[in-house]
Design an enzyme around this catalytic site. Structure first.
Site, PDB file in Angstrom:
ATOM      1  N   ARG A 175       0.840  -1.211   0.000  1.00 60.13           N
ATOM      2  CA  ARG A 175       0.000   0.000   0.000  1.00 60.13           C
ATOM      3  C   ARG A 175       0.875   1.260   0.000  1.00 60.13           C
ATOM      4  O   ARG A 175       0.534   2.267  -0.617  1.00 60.13           O
ATOM      5  CB  ARG A 175      -0.956   0.008   1.190  1.00 60.13           C
ATOM      6  CG  ARG A 175      -0.272   0.000   2.545  1.00 60.13           C
ATOM      7  CD  ARG A 175      -1.254   0.255   3.668  1.00 60.13           C
ATOM      8  NE  ARG A 175      -0.645   0.102   4.990  1.00 60.13           N
ATOM      9  CZ  ARG A 175      -1.098   0.693   6.078  1.00 60.13           C
ATOM     10  NH1 ARG A 175      -2.147   1.492   6.018  1.00 60.13           N
ATOM     11  NH2 ARG A 175      -0.510   0.493   7.239  1.00 60.13           N
ATOM     12  N   SER A 181      -4.657   5.461   4.987  1.00 58.86           N
ATOM     13  CA  SER A 181      -4.456   4.010   5.010  1.00 58.86           C
ATOM     14  C   SER A 181      -4.113   3.457   3.636  1.00 58.86           C
ATOM     15  O   SER A 181      -3.234   2.610   3.490  1.00 58.86           O
ATOM     16  CB  SER A 181      -5.703   3.310   5.558  1.00 58.86           C
ATOM     17  OG  SER A 181      -5.895   3.592   6.919  1.00 58.86           O
ATOM     18  N   GLU A 197     -18.618   5.033  -1.367  1.00 56.42           N
ATOM     19  CA  GLU A 197     -17.884   4.276  -2.380  1.00 56.42           C
ATOM     20  C   GLU A 197     -18.590   4.248  -3.727  1.00 56.42           C
ATOM     21  O   GLU A 197     -17.938   4.209  -4.777  1.00 56.42           O
ATOM     22  CB  GLU A 197     -17.641   2.846  -1.879  1.00 56.42           C
ATOM     23  CG  GLU A 197     -16.659   2.747  -0.718  1.00 56.42           C
ATOM     24  CD  GLU A 197     -17.314   2.989   0.645  1.00 56.42           C
ATOM     25  OE1 GLU A 197     -16.574   3.074   1.638  1.00 56.42           O
ATOM     26  OE2 GLU A 197     -18.561   3.074   0.700  1.00 56.42           O
ATOM     27  N   HIS A 244      -5.753  -3.284   2.281  1.00 56.03           N
ATOM     28  CA  HIS A 244      -6.154  -4.021   3.477  1.00 56.03           C
ATOM     29  C   HIS A 244      -6.903  -5.301   3.112  1.00 56.03           C
ATOM     30  O   HIS A 244      -7.970  -5.606   3.654  1.00 56.03           O
ATOM     31  CB  HIS A 244      -7.003  -3.143   4.398  1.00 56.03           C
ATOM     32  CG  HIS A 244      -6.236  -2.019   5.022  1.00 56.03           C
ATOM     33  ND1 HIS A 244      -5.608  -1.049   4.273  1.00 56.03           N
ATOM     34  CD2 HIS A 244      -5.980  -1.723   6.314  1.00 56.03           C
ATOM     35  CE1 HIS A 244      -5.007  -0.195   5.072  1.00 56.03           C
ATOM     36  NE2 HIS A 244      -5.205  -0.582   6.332  1.00 56.03           N
ATOM     37  N   ARG A 283      -1.753  -4.444   3.747  1.00 56.46           N
ATOM     38  CA  ARG A 283      -1.504  -3.516   4.847  1.00 56.46           C
ATOM     39  C   ARG A 283      -0.095  -3.671   5.429  1.00 56.46           C
ATOM     40  O   ARG A 283       0.595  -2.681   5.681  1.00 56.46           O
ATOM     41  CB  ARG A 283      -2.535  -3.754   5.942  1.00 56.46           C
ATOM     42  CG  ARG A 283      -2.341  -2.890   7.175  1.00 56.46           C
ATOM     43  CD  ARG A 283      -3.346  -3.280   8.247  1.00 56.46           C
ATOM     44  NE  ARG A 283      -3.370  -2.349   9.355  1.00 56.46           N
ATOM     45  CZ  ARG A 283      -4.165  -2.469  10.401  1.00 56.46           C
ATOM     46  NH1 ARG A 283      -5.008  -3.495  10.476  1.00 56.46           N
ATOM     47  NH2 ARG A 283      -4.131  -1.576  11.384  1.00 56.46           N
TER      48      ARG A 283
END
Length: 615
Positions: free
Chosen positions: A308, A335, A356, A405, A463
């Site tokens: 990521r 993130s 989204e 993730h 992640r």
């Protein structure tokens, strides 16, 4: 046009909608007839569009969100001279450009595929954002919605986003004809109910009799002159307007009129009126794309880097080399690492918050205007936008989606945060590309490669940090794979991707210590899959073991099976995948509990080799 001419044009649009549906023996003429006056006024007085040059950067953009009313759209194209009468009556027939619901794959004047209700306005928000913040052009975005689709949550994601961004270049015209497919809509003809909702989100609203062409004309003019906020024109109409036997009657949705000839006569007969839309204003080229040199980030072998992180750095670098790249994120940029792009290119970064559906729709809207969007959120949350991804493929839109993730390797956050269905979802999308890198340099290369691909592209990132396996100059062609370990005495091939590549390599070390040689394949291109390498591995080692941080349905195991769909014998194949519902635990504990860590791979490998010997 004067009032009488506008009324006559609207009747022509009704007649042609009836005729097209009658010729097809199917369609939605009554839904087309209710919005005919709105379409006539828009086409004749307000739409600035050069039908001979649909790519003109100054053209207004027209989106028919109620895509089932396509006969109305095609009748308008005929009135504008874009198609002729002969083509009009090919509606819904094999080989015709005039599909049941319009798509840009067939027609250059269609902005986006519609028909799955609740999508036109969200995509329109993306197009309007492009016009206001990227193209900086004066074009207006007109979206014709149905009242039924206002029950969709995606419409209100779009409404809030449009108001937040002050998209005064966006007008939604809602055809409030009271009737849905099976009966009355939730609010019927209560225009106040719709107005209160749009106003609550920050829209300017106008209520109007949708069959009064002069009133519609004034309303659209007011929308054009409104600044600082988007406008919703709420037009009260009657489904099947103009034909007494069907007007405002239930049970006729999606059916041609019972007697088309009689209906045409009641509407005043056939016409062939032509209308020329206003010329678009002179506008500069959509946007320039400097061919800057890509200075991709580089990492040394052995460094510990999360993919990521590599995505964020690679995207920021790509944005420096290509001025057509834009980034979107669903309020998790810290993130997904999309924040790296935001820091370097804030003018091309779009925060979509936790919406989204709107994020993917905006990406589609940007793509229609020639931009190259990258939209990121947690892999688990992209499932919420699956219908928008599906319709992006129907549109032929070029969008890059990034799910971070992924898998149980997320760890303590638990199953709600774990993308365990995303590979299956994205593989099932028509014409999609699905990529799952295992290290930083591989990720950086694939991020850059995605920009030049067609259709929906999906990149799965992780992640946790992982060791860099590849040098910074390694190439990773789409449709390829990498054989990380192999030898002449391999007795088994382990096929992995992403986090499980590292587990597979650790398992190979364990098995090598026990005298068992195995081959390890990094299947970074999950779709298209590297059939040649997999077939060769099956022939040379006799057995394949797939291991994936994903549910067993639709993921890497099924991708590997695709290599053996040509009629040849399917090799011995065993699949390790996530088959239980995870809880909260450390990433290492999660991998072990799911049976996809190095110890589990080694155990399965030993069992397979022993069984192969017995056989």
């Amino acid at each position: 046009m004067n009032t009488a001419e506008l009324v006559d044009l609207a009747q022509q649009l009704r007649v042609d909608s009836v005729r097209a549906s009658a010729a097809a023996g199917s369609g939605h003429p009554t839904s087309s007839m209710s919005a005919a006056d709105v379409m006539a006024v828009l086409l004749a007085h307000h739409l600035r569009y050069d039908f001979d040059r649909p790519a003109h950067p100054g053209n207004d953009r027209l989106i028919l969100s109620k895509g089932h009313a396509s006969p109305l759209l095609y009748s308008a194209y005929k009135a504008a001279g874009a198609i002729d009468d002969g083509e009009l009556v090919t509606f819904r027939k094999l080989g015709s450009r005039l599909e049941g619901h319009p798509t840009p794959r067939r027609l250059p004047w269609v902005e986006t595929a519609t028909g799955s209700l609740g999508q036109g306005l969200p995509v329109g928000v993306g197009v309007a954002l492009a016009g206001k913040r990227l193209d900086r052009a004066g074009y207006r975005v007109w979206v014709i919605c149905g009242d039924s689709e206002l029950a969709e949550g995606s419409v209100w994601e779009a409404a809030e986003h449009a108001a937040f961004e002050h998209l005064d270049n966006l007008t939604a015209v809602v055809d409030v004809n009271r009737l849905g497919q099976r009966g009355p809509t939730r609010h019927g003809h209560d225009l106040d109910a719709y107005a209160r909702r749009f106003q609550a989100f920050g829209w300017h609203t106008i209520q109007v009799d949708g069959h009064d062409v002069d009133a519609v004309d004034r309303a659209l003019g007011e929308a054009r002159s409104t600044t600082g906020q988007p406008t919703a024109v709420l037009a009260r109409t009657l489904k099947g307007k103009g034909v007494a036997s069907v007007e405002d009657r239930e049970g006729l949705h999606g059916k041609p009129l019972p007697d088309a000839e009689e209906a045409v006569a009641e509407l005043g007969g056939r016409r062939d009126r032509r209308v020329r839309a206003h010329e678009p204003s002179a506008t500069r080229t959509l946007h320039s794309v400097p061919t800057g040199r890509l200075e991709a980030p580089r990492w040394e072998k052995g460094e510990e880097v999360a993919t990521r992180d590599a995505y964020g750095e690679a995207l920021a670098a790509l944005g420096g080399a290509r001025a057509d790249v834009v980034a979107l994120d669903g309020e998790v940029g810290d993130s997904t690492r999309a924040e790296f792009f935001a820091e370097e290119h804030p003018d091309r970064y779009f925060e979509c918050y936790i919406a989204e559906q709107q994020m993917v729709a905006a990406a589609v809207g940007f793509a229609t205007r020639g931009w190259v969007p990258y939209a990121a959120t947690f892999a688990a949350f992209l499932t919420r936008a699956h219908d928008f991804v599906r319709m992006a493929a129907v549109s032929g839109a070029g969008v890059n989606l990034v799910g971070s993730h992924a898998g149980v390797a997320v760890g303590q956050d638990g199953p709600s945060q774990m993308g365990l269905e995303d590979l299956a979802m994205m593989r099932s999308v028509y014409g999609s590309t699905v990529l799952y890198p295992c290290d930083a340099n591989q990720t950086a290369r694939l991020v850059a490669t995605m920009a030049g691909l067609d259709g929906v592209r999906y990149l799965r990132t992780s992640r946790g940090e992982a060791p860099v396996l590849y040098g910074p100059d390694e190439e990773f062609p789409v449709g390829g794979s990498k054989v990380l370990r192999s030898g002449p005495h391999d007795r088994l091939t382990v096929v992995a991707a992403g986090v499980t590549v590292h587990e597979a390599l650790a398992a190979a070390d364990v098995l090598e210590g026990e005298g068992i040689a195995i081959r390890v394949v990094d299947l970074y291109s999950v779709k298209p899959v590297d059939r040649e390498t997999l077939r060769r591995a099956a022939e040379e080692t006799g057995c394949l073991l797939t291991v994936e941080d994903h549910h067993e349905e639709g993921g890497i195991g099924d991708a590997v099976l695709d290599a053996f769909t040509d009629g040849r014998p399917v090799p011995r194949l065993v699949r390790l995948a996530v088959r239980t519902m995870p809880g909260s635990a450390s990433p290492d504990q999660q991998l072990h509990a799911a049976g996809i860590d190095a110890a589990s791979i080694a155990a399965a490998g030993k069992l397979l080799v022993e069984e192969a010997v017995v056989r």
